[in-house]
Design a protein around this motif. Structure first.
Motif, short mmCIF file in Angstrom:
data_model
loop_
_atom_site.label_atom_id
_atom_site.label_comp_id
_atom_site.label_asym_id
_atom_site.label_seq_id
_atom_site.Cartn_x
_atom_site.Cartn_y
_atom_site.Cartn_z
N UNK A 1 0.84 -1.20 0.00
CA UNK A 1 0.00 0.00 0.00
C UNK A 1 0.87 1.26 0.00
N UNK A 2 0.31 2.32 -0.48
CA UNK A 2 1.06 3.57 -0.60
C UNK A 2 1.14 4.26 0.76
N UNK A 3 2.30 4.88 1.02
CA UNK A 3 2.49 5.64 2.25
C UNK A 3 2.25 7.13 1.96
N UNK A 4 2.02 7.93 2.99
CA UNK A 4 1.83 9.37 2.75
C UNK A 4 3.02 10.01 2.04
N UNK A 5 4.23 9.61 2.39
CA UNK A 5 5.40 10.21 1.73
C UNK A 5 5.47 9.81 0.26
N UNK A 6 5.10 8.57 -0.05
CA UNK A 6 5.07 8.15 -1.45
C UNK A 6 3.98 8.90 -2.21
N UNK A 7 2.84 9.08 -1.58
CA UNK A 7 1.75 9.81 -2.22
C UNK A 7 2.16 11.25 -2.49
N UNK A 8 2.83 11.88 -1.54
CA UNK A 8 3.31 13.25 -1.74
C UNK A 8 4.28 13.33 -2.89
N UNK B 1 -5.62 13.75 2.99
CA UNK B 1 -5.91 12.37 3.37
C UNK B 1 -6.88 12.34 4.56
N UNK B 2 -6.71 13.25 5.49
CA UNK B 2 -7.63 13.35 6.62
C UNK B 2 -9.05 13.68 6.15
N UNK B 3 -9.15 14.56 5.16
CA UNK B 3 -10.46 14.91 4.59
C UNK B 3 -11.08 13.71 3.87
N UNK C 1 -12.36 11.31 6.42
CA UNK C 1 -13.59 11.79 7.04
C UNK C 1 -14.80 11.56 6.14
N UNK C 2 -14.56 11.53 4.84
CA UNK C 2 -15.64 11.31 3.89
C UNK C 2 -15.83 9.82 3.57
N UNK C 3 -15.05 8.96 4.22
CA UNK C 3 -15.21 7.52 4.01
C UNK C 3 -14.62 6.99 2.72
N UNK C 4 -13.66 7.73 2.15
CA UNK C 4 -13.06 7.31 0.89
C UNK C 4 -11.74 6.57 1.07
N UNK C 5 -11.06 6.80 2.20
CA UNK C 5 -9.82 6.08 2.49
C UNK C 5 -9.79 5.71 3.97
N UNK C 6 -8.94 4.73 4.29
CA UNK C 6 -8.63 4.43 5.67
C UNK C 6 -7.15 4.70 5.87
N UNK C 7 -6.82 5.26 7.06
CA UNK C 7 -5.44 5.67 7.29
C UNK C 7 -5.21 5.90 8.77
N UNK C 8 -4.10 5.37 9.27
CA UNK C 8 -3.64 5.68 10.62
C UNK C 8 -2.40 6.56 10.52
N UNK C 9 -2.18 7.45 11.48
CA UNK C 9 -1.01 8.34 11.39
C UNK C 9 0.28 7.56 11.11
N UNK C 10 1.01 8.02 10.12
CA UNK C 10 2.29 7.47 9.68
C UNK C 10 2.17 6.08 9.03
#
Length: 212
Positions: A24-31, A45-47, A50-59
Motif C-alpha cells: 500500500x502507498x504511504x503518505x510520503x510516497x503519495x506526496x 488524506x484526513x479529509x 472523514x468522507x469515508x473514501x480512504x482508511x489511514x492511521x497516522x504514519x
C-alpha cells in the motif's frame, strides 16, 4: 465529498499504486507521486478519511474504502478509455496520450464516455496494457510477473508497459516490444521475441510485466 480534479487525482494515485504490486502507498510516497508538500497530503488524506473514501492511521499506509475504490475506478476508466480512443481514432502514439487524458478525463460527460466505449468495442485494456474498469468498476487481470522478477527462460506475453516515462515507452517500442507480444526472458533487460533477441534500457526491468 463533491467531485473535484484534486480529489480524483488523489484517489487515482492510491488506486494505481497497488494495481501491479501489493504494498500500500504511504503518505510520503503519495506526496512524491503528486509532487505536493507532505503537510498538504496529510491534510487531504484526513479529509478523504472523514468522507469515508480512504482508511489511514497516522504514519501508516493508505487504503481505499469500497466507496473510494469505486470512485477511483470510475476516474481510471475515463482516463484509460480516452487514451485508447486517442490512439485508435486519432493516431496518437502510446507515449503521447497520458497528458491529454489527464485533461479530458475531467471534461467528458458520462454520455460521451459511454459512446466512446461502445465505439471502441468496449476494450478491456488501454494501449499500455492497463486494465480498463467496466461501468461497475470491475477489472479483469491475468496473473503477472515484473520483468526484473522473472527467471531466465520464463515465457509469457507482454501484459503491460508502464506509462510513467514517455522516453522509456519510445525506447521499448523502438526495440520491437509491444503489449501482447510473446516473449522469453534472457535476463532482466533482454527478451527473445519471434526468434530475435532484443535489449531494453535498464529502467525497463521495473516497467514491463509479463504473463505467468
Amino acid at each position: 465529498m463533491p467531485s473535484s480534479p484534486a480529489v480524483d487525482d488523489y484517489l487515482k494515485t492510491i488506486y494505481h499504486h497497488t494495481e501491479w504490486q501489493a504494498e500500500r502507498i504511504t503518505p510520503s510516497q503519495l506526496a512524491a507521486e503528486l509532487r505536493l508538500a507532505p503537510s498538504s497530503v496529510t491534510e487531504m488524506v484526513q479529509k478523504l478519511a472523514a468522507q469515508g473514501l480512504v482508511t489511514h492511521r497516522p504514519y501508516g499506509p493508505i487504503s481505499l474504502t469500497p466507496a473510494g475504490e469505486h470512485r477511483a475506478a470510475s476516474v481510471i476508466r475515463r482516463h484509460r478509455l480516452i487514451e485508447t480512443w486517442l490512439v485508435r481514432e486519432f493516431g496518437y502514439a502510446w507515449d503521447e496520450v497520458h497528458d491529454e487524458a489527464e485533461v479530458l478525463e475531467h471534461a467528458l460527460s458520462d454520455r460521451l464516455l459511454e459512446g466512446i466505449d461502445e465505439l471502441l468495442g468496449r476494450p478491456r485494456f488501454d494501449p499500455h496494457g492497463d486494465a480498463i474498469p467496466d461501468a461497475a468498476g470491475e477489472v479483469h487481470r491475468e496473473p503477472f510477473v515484473l520483468l526484473s522478477d522473472a527467471a531466465p527462460g520464463h515465457s509469457g506475453r507482454v501484459l503491460r508497459v508502464s506509462d510513467r516515462d514517455p522516453e522509456l515507452l519510445r525506447a521499448v517500442e523502438a526495440a520491437g516490444v509491444a503489449v501482447g507480444a510473446q516473449a522469453t526472458v534472457t535476463d532482466a533487460v533482454r527478451l527473445r521475441i519471434e526468434g530475435a533477441e532484443v535489449t531494453l534500457p535498464a529502467a525497463a526491468a521495473g516497467a514491463v510485466w509479463l504473463s505467468l
